[in-house]
Design a protein around this motif. Structure first.
Motif, PDB file in Angstrom:
ATOM      1  N   ASP A  39      54.870 -22.477  76.722  1.00  0.00           N
ATOM      2  CA  ASP A  39      54.256 -21.381  77.462  1.00  0.00           C
ATOM      3  C   ASP A  39      52.749 -21.434  77.255  1.00  0.00           C
ATOM      4  N   LYS A  40      52.013 -21.616  78.318  1.00  0.00           N
ATOM      5  CA  LYS A  40      50.558 -21.677  78.222  1.00  0.00           C
ATOM      6  C   LYS A  40      49.953 -20.295  78.064  1.00  0.00           C
ATOM      7  N   GLY A  41      50.690 -19.268  78.441  1.00  0.00           N
ATOM      8  CA  GLY A  41      50.183 -17.913  78.288  1.00  0.00           C
ATOM      9  C   GLY A  41      49.290 -17.509  79.441  1.00  0.00           C
ATOM     10  N   LEU A  42      48.609 -16.408  79.239  1.00  0.00           N
ATOM     11  CA  LEU A  42      47.716 -15.866  80.248  1.00  0.00           C
ATOM     12  C   LEU A  42      46.298 -16.336  79.991  1.00  0.00           C
ATOM     13  N   LYS A  43      45.434 -16.143  80.971  1.00  0.00           N
ATOM     14  CA  LYS A  43      44.024 -16.465  80.769  1.00  0.00           C
ATOM     15  C   LYS A  43      43.385 -15.302  80.033  1.00  0.00           C
ATOM     16  N   LEU A  44      43.097 -15.526  78.763  1.00  0.00           N
ATOM     17  CA  LEU A  44      42.490 -14.507  77.926  1.00  0.00           C
ATOM     18  C   LEU A  44      41.141 -15.006  77.429  1.00  0.00           C
ATOM     19  N   HIS A  45      40.260 -14.093  77.122  1.00  0.00           N
ATOM     20  CA  HIS A  45      38.999 -14.444  76.480  1.00  0.00           C
ATOM     21  C   HIS A  45      39.240 -14.384  74.980  1.00  0.00           C
ATOM     22  N   LEU A  46      39.602 -15.542  74.422  1.00  0.00           N
ATOM     23  CA  LEU A  46      39.966 -15.600  73.007  1.00  0.00           C
ATOM     24  C   LEU A  46      38.728 -15.513  72.131  1.00  0.00           C
ATOM     25  N   PRO A  47      38.883 -14.978  70.916  1.00  0.00           N
ATOM     26  CA  PRO A  47      37.769 -14.995  69.980  1.00  0.00           C
ATOM     27  C   PRO A  47      37.496 -16.429  69.540  1.00  0.00           C
ATOM     28  N   THR A  48      36.295 -16.692  69.061  1.00  0.00           N
ATOM     29  CA  THR A  48      35.931 -18.047  68.636  1.00  0.00           C
ATOM     30  C   THR A  48      35.988 -18.153  67.121  1.00  0.00           C
ATOM     31  N   SER A  49      36.215 -19.364  66.656  1.00  0.00           N
ATOM     32  CA  SER A  49      36.270 -19.646  65.224  1.00  0.00           C
ATOM     33  C   SER A  49      35.710 -21.038  64.981  1.00  0.00           C
ATOM     34  N   SER A  50      34.925 -21.183  63.925  1.00  0.00           N
ATOM     35  CA  SER A  50      34.370 -22.499  63.614  1.00  0.00           C
ATOM     36  C   SER A  50      35.350 -23.350  62.813  1.00  0.00           C
ATOM     37  N   THR A  51      36.410 -22.746  62.267  1.00  0.00           N
ATOM     38  CA  THR A  51      37.373 -23.489  61.454  1.00  0.00           C
ATOM     39  C   THR A  51      38.752 -23.519  62.093  1.00  0.00           C
ATOM     40  N   ALA A  52      38.822 -23.424  63.402  1.00  0.00           N
ATOM     41  CA  ALA A  52      40.119 -23.421  64.098  1.00  0.00           C
ATOM     42  C   ALA A  52      40.805 -24.769  63.935  1.00  0.00           C
ATOM     43  N   LYS A  53      42.115 -24.729  63.741  1.00  0.00           N
ATOM     44  CA  LYS A  53      42.931 -25.938  63.600  1.00  0.00           C
ATOM     45  C   LYS A  53      43.950 -25.968  64.727  1.00  0.00           C
ATOM     46  N   THR A  54      44.353 -27.157  65.091  1.00  0.00           N
ATOM     47  CA  THR A  54      45.386 -27.311  66.103  1.00  0.00           C
ATOM     48  C   THR A  54      46.739 -27.187  65.422  1.00  0.00           C
ATOM     49  N   LEU A  55      47.559 -26.259  65.918  1.00  0.00           N
ATOM     50  CA  LEU A  55      48.888 -26.043  65.371  1.00  0.00           C
ATOM     51  C   LEU A  55      49.918 -26.739  66.245  1.00  0.00           C
ATOM     52  N   PRO A  56      51.106 -27.040  65.682  1.00  0.00           N
ATOM     53  CA  PRO A  56      52.164 -27.589  66.542  1.00  0.00           C
ATOM     54  C   PRO A  56      52.574 -26.557  67.583  1.00  0.00           C
ATOM     55  N   HIS A  57      53.252 -27.016  68.618  1.00  0.00           N
ATOM     56  CA  HIS A  57      53.647 -26.120  69.708  1.00  0.00           C
ATOM     57  C   HIS A  57      54.580 -25.045  69.168  1.00  0.00           C
ATOM     58  N   PRO A  58      54.230 -23.779  69.369  1.00  0.00           N
ATOM     59  CA  PRO A  58      55.087 -22.697  68.874  1.00  0.00           C
ATOM     60  C   PRO A  58      56.288 -22.477  69.791  1.00  0.00           C
ATOM     61  N   HIS A  59      57.292 -21.780  69.267  1.00  0.00           N
ATOM     62  CA  HIS A  59      58.431 -21.399  70.107  1.00  0.00           C
ATOM     63  C   HIS A  59      58.008 -20.357  71.136  1.00  0.00           C
ATOM     64  N   PHE A  60      57.171 -19.403  70.684  1.00  0.00           N
ATOM     65  CA  PHE A  60      56.748 -18.326  71.571  1.00  0.00           C
ATOM     66  C   PHE A  60      55.250 -18.087  71.444  1.00  0.00           C
ATOM     67  N   VAL A  61      54.604 -17.774  72.554  1.00  0.00           N
ATOM     68  CA  VAL A  61      53.211 -17.345  72.565  1.00  0.00           C
ATOM     69  C   VAL A  61      53.223 -15.882  72.989  1.00  0.00           C
ATOM     70  N   ILE A  62      52.733 -15.018  72.102  1.00  0.00           N
ATOM     71  CA  ILE A  62      52.680 -13.593  72.386  1.00  0.00           C
ATOM     72  C   ILE A  62      51.261 -13.274  72.840  1.00  0.00           C
ATOM     73  N   ASN A  63      51.115 -12.827  74.076  1.00  0.00           N
ATOM     74  CA  ASN A  63      49.806 -12.526  74.652  1.00  0.00           C
ATOM     75  C   ASN A  63      49.541 -11.029  74.581  1.00  0.00           C
ATOM     76  N   ILE A  64      48.383 -10.662  74.063  1.00  0.00           N
ATOM     77  CA  ILE A  64      47.964  -9.264  74.068  1.00  0.00           C
ATOM     78  C   ILE A  64      46.776  -9.183  75.018  1.00  0.00           C
ATOM     79  N   GLN A  65      46.975  -8.500  76.134  1.00  0.00           N
ATOM     80  CA  GLN A  65      45.932  -8.405  77.149  1.00  0.00           C
ATOM     81  C   GLN A  65      44.905  -7.350  76.754  1.00  0.00           C
ATOM     82  N   LYS A  66      43.784  -7.356  77.469  1.00  0.00           N
ATOM     83  CA  LYS A  66      42.676  -6.456  77.155  1.00  0.00           C
ATOM     84  C   LYS A  66      43.083  -4.983  77.200  1.00  0.00           C
ATOM     85  N   ASP A  67      44.029  -4.654  78.096  1.00  0.00           N
ATOM     86  CA  ASP A  67      44.482  -3.265  78.190  1.00  0.00           C
ATOM     87  C   ASP A  67      45.538  -2.914  77.143  1.00  0.00           C
TER      88      ASP A  67
END
Length: 132
Positions: A39-67
């Motif tokens: 699941d690619k999820g929705l188009k969200l404006h994600l917060p940025t991080s300088s130490t972000a790591k790539t994780l394996p593909h999760p079973h579920f992506v939980i999207n929290i929208q702006k509202d």
């Protein structure tokens, strides 16, 4: 007198059943491949991080929208629905979840979703960010 033999029929290859089988296999593999795409999820404006790591593909992506709405696999869910959805996954201890929250979402809403995941028994929780 020798017995009368029938003329031997030549075998022939029937192409129509072979095409049917090949189309069936093609449809089968397409359906399996579509289920393997995460699941690619929705188009969200994600917060940025300088130490972000790539994780394996999760079973579920939980999207929290702006509202503040919570969406999983295209379905909007309440906290109770989310908890029962995650608990019904089977082996919840090995379920991998990534929470993708819009950067405008209040932190309390994020904490509620994380608590809901932990109540369901999920222990492998990732947070989606963009690299800066």
């Amino acid at each position: 007198m020798l017995p009368h033999r029938r003329p031997r029929k030549k075998g022939r290859v029937e192409i129509i059943p072979m095409i049917d089988v090949m189309l069936f296999l093609l449809v089968f593999f397409i359906m399996i491949t579509l289920q393997m795409i995460t699941d690619k999820g929705l188009k969200l404006h994600l917060p940025t991080s300088s130490t972000a790591k790539t994780l394996p593909h999760p079973h579920f992506v939980i999207n929290i929208q702006k509202d503040g709405n919570v969406t999983v696999k295209g379905k909007e869910m309440s906290p109770a629905q989310l908890e029962s959805f995650l608990a019904a996954d089977g082996d919840v201890g090995h379920t991998q979840v990534t929470i993708a929250a819009d950067k405008g979402v209040p932190f309390q809403k994020f904490v509620h979703v994380m608590d809901t995941c932990q109540k369901a028994g999920v222990t492998q929780i990732g947070i989606a960010t963009k690299t800066s």
